[in-house]
Design a protein around this motif. Structure first.
Motif, PDB file in Angstrom:
ATOM      1  N   VAL A  42       0.728  -1.228   0.039  1.00  0.00           N
ATOM      2  CA  VAL A  42       0.021   0.023   0.039  1.00  0.00           C
ATOM      3  C   VAL A  42       0.934   1.274  -0.052  1.00  0.00           C
ATOM      4  N   TYR A  43       1.806   1.325   0.902  1.00  0.00           N
ATOM      5  CA  TYR A  43       2.806   2.639   0.773  1.00  0.00           C
ATOM      6  C   TYR A  43       3.485   2.652  -0.369  1.00  0.00           C
ATOM      7  N   SER A  44       4.076   1.785  -0.898  1.00  0.00           N
ATOM      8  CA  SER A  44       4.827   1.698  -2.029  1.00  0.00           C
ATOM      9  C   SER A  44       4.051   2.152  -3.280  1.00  0.00           C
ATOM     10  N   THR A  45       2.721   1.575  -3.220  1.00  0.00           N
ATOM     11  CA  THR A  45       1.735   1.714  -4.356  1.00  0.00           C
ATOM     12  C   THR A  45       1.262   3.461  -4.354  1.00  0.00           C
ATOM     13  N   LEU A  46       1.090   3.947  -3.098  1.00  0.00           N
ATOM     14  CA  LEU A  46       0.729   5.397  -3.195  1.00  0.00           C
ATOM     15  C   LEU A  46       2.008   6.231  -3.288  1.00  0.00           C
ATOM     16  N   PHE A  47       3.014   5.926  -2.726  1.00  0.00           N
ATOM     17  CA  PHE A  47       4.424   6.653  -3.261  1.00  0.00           C
ATOM     18  C   PHE A  47       4.763   6.633  -4.628  1.00  0.00           C
ATOM     19  N   THR A  48       4.594   5.261  -5.439  1.00  0.00           N
ATOM     20  CA  THR A  48       4.947   5.191  -6.549  1.00  0.00           C
ATOM     21  C   THR A  48       3.981   6.219  -7.512  1.00  0.00           C
ATOM     22  N   VAL A  49       2.513   6.007  -7.157  1.00  0.00           N
ATOM     23  CA  VAL A  49       1.619   6.936  -7.837  1.00  0.00           C
ATOM     24  C   VAL A  49       1.903   8.219  -7.689  1.00  0.00           C
ATOM     25  N   LEU A  50       2.100   8.727  -6.712  1.00  0.00           N
ATOM     26  CA  LEU A  50       2.426  10.217  -6.399  1.00  0.00           C
ATOM     27  C   LEU A  50       3.597  10.681  -7.207  1.00  0.00           C
ATOM     28  N   ILE A  51       4.721   9.826  -7.312  1.00  0.00           N
ATOM     29  CA  ILE A  51       5.602  10.152  -8.350  1.00  0.00           C
ATOM     30  C   ILE A  51       5.250  10.066  -9.795  1.00  0.00           C
ATOM     31  N   MET A  52       4.539   9.004  -9.967  1.00  0.00           N
ATOM     32  CA  MET A  52       3.920   9.292 -11.517  1.00  0.00           C
ATOM     33  C   MET A  52       3.079  10.412 -11.960  1.00  0.00           C
ATOM     34  N   VAL A  53       2.316  10.756 -10.918  1.00  0.00           N
ATOM     35  CA  VAL A  53       1.516  12.026 -10.856  1.00  0.00           C
ATOM     36  C   VAL A  53       2.383  13.277 -11.117  1.00  0.00           C
TER      37      VAL A  53
END
Length: 169
Positions: free
Chosen positions: A148-159
């Motif tokens: 969950v944490y890695s997903t949120l962090f990765t998506v934040l970087i993507m955005v």
């Protein structure tokens, strides 16, 4: 068509290099592992043939596996992402359908659509990747939390990356 192919190839090399040289060395607290290279697969054209998407996914994961010495973990997670991508695209399809040559980017589809699309696919990728990496169910909740944490962090970087490369037309 040729312009988009060139952009996708350039994006492939840049994201692989960025992942291998910088992001593979980032681990914040053991729970945040950004894997920005999945953006290669997320931004492939919507009308791209499924077999070609699967081949690109395998090759992308294989390149990361070679540089990360992870023996197929990234390849299998990327192939799973490519396999479920058409289902998510069908689920998120607008009422009138996708436009011809539509691209699944923040610029063309909007923030809400992109977040929904990216979070689902990145979560599935990370879930498979982390559970294959640990390969036991005794650490289920800690691995789920890491996902969950890695997903949120990765998506934040993507955005952030999407907004940095966003060009007004």
């Amino acid at each position: 068509m040729i312009k988009e192919s060139g952009i996708n190839i350039l994006r492939f090399f840049l994201l692989i290099l960025f992942q291998v040289l910088i992001l593979n060395n980032v681990e914040l607290g053991g729970y945040l592992n950004p894997f920005l290279y999945v953006l290669i697969l997320l931004l492939l054209p919507i009308d791209m043939p499924k077999g070609l998407v699967l081949a690109v996914a395998f090759f992308t994961g294989f390149c990361i596996d070679i540089f990360s010495d992870s023996i197929g973990l990234h390849s299998s997670a990327c192939v799973l992402l490519a396999f479920i991508r058409p289902l998510i695209l069908k689920f998120t399809e607008p009422r009138g359908g996708y436009d011809f040559n539509a691209q699944p980017t923040l610029k063309y589809m909007g923030l809400q659509w992109f977040l929904f699309y990216a979070v689902i696919l990145v979560f599935c990728h990370h879930l498979i990747l982390f559970f294959l990496e640990i390969f036991r169910m005794t650490s289920f909740f800690s691995t789920l939390l890491r996902t969950v944490y890695s997903t949120l962090f990765t998506v934040l970087i993507m955005v952030i990356q999407q907004y940095l490369t966003f060009r007004k037309s």
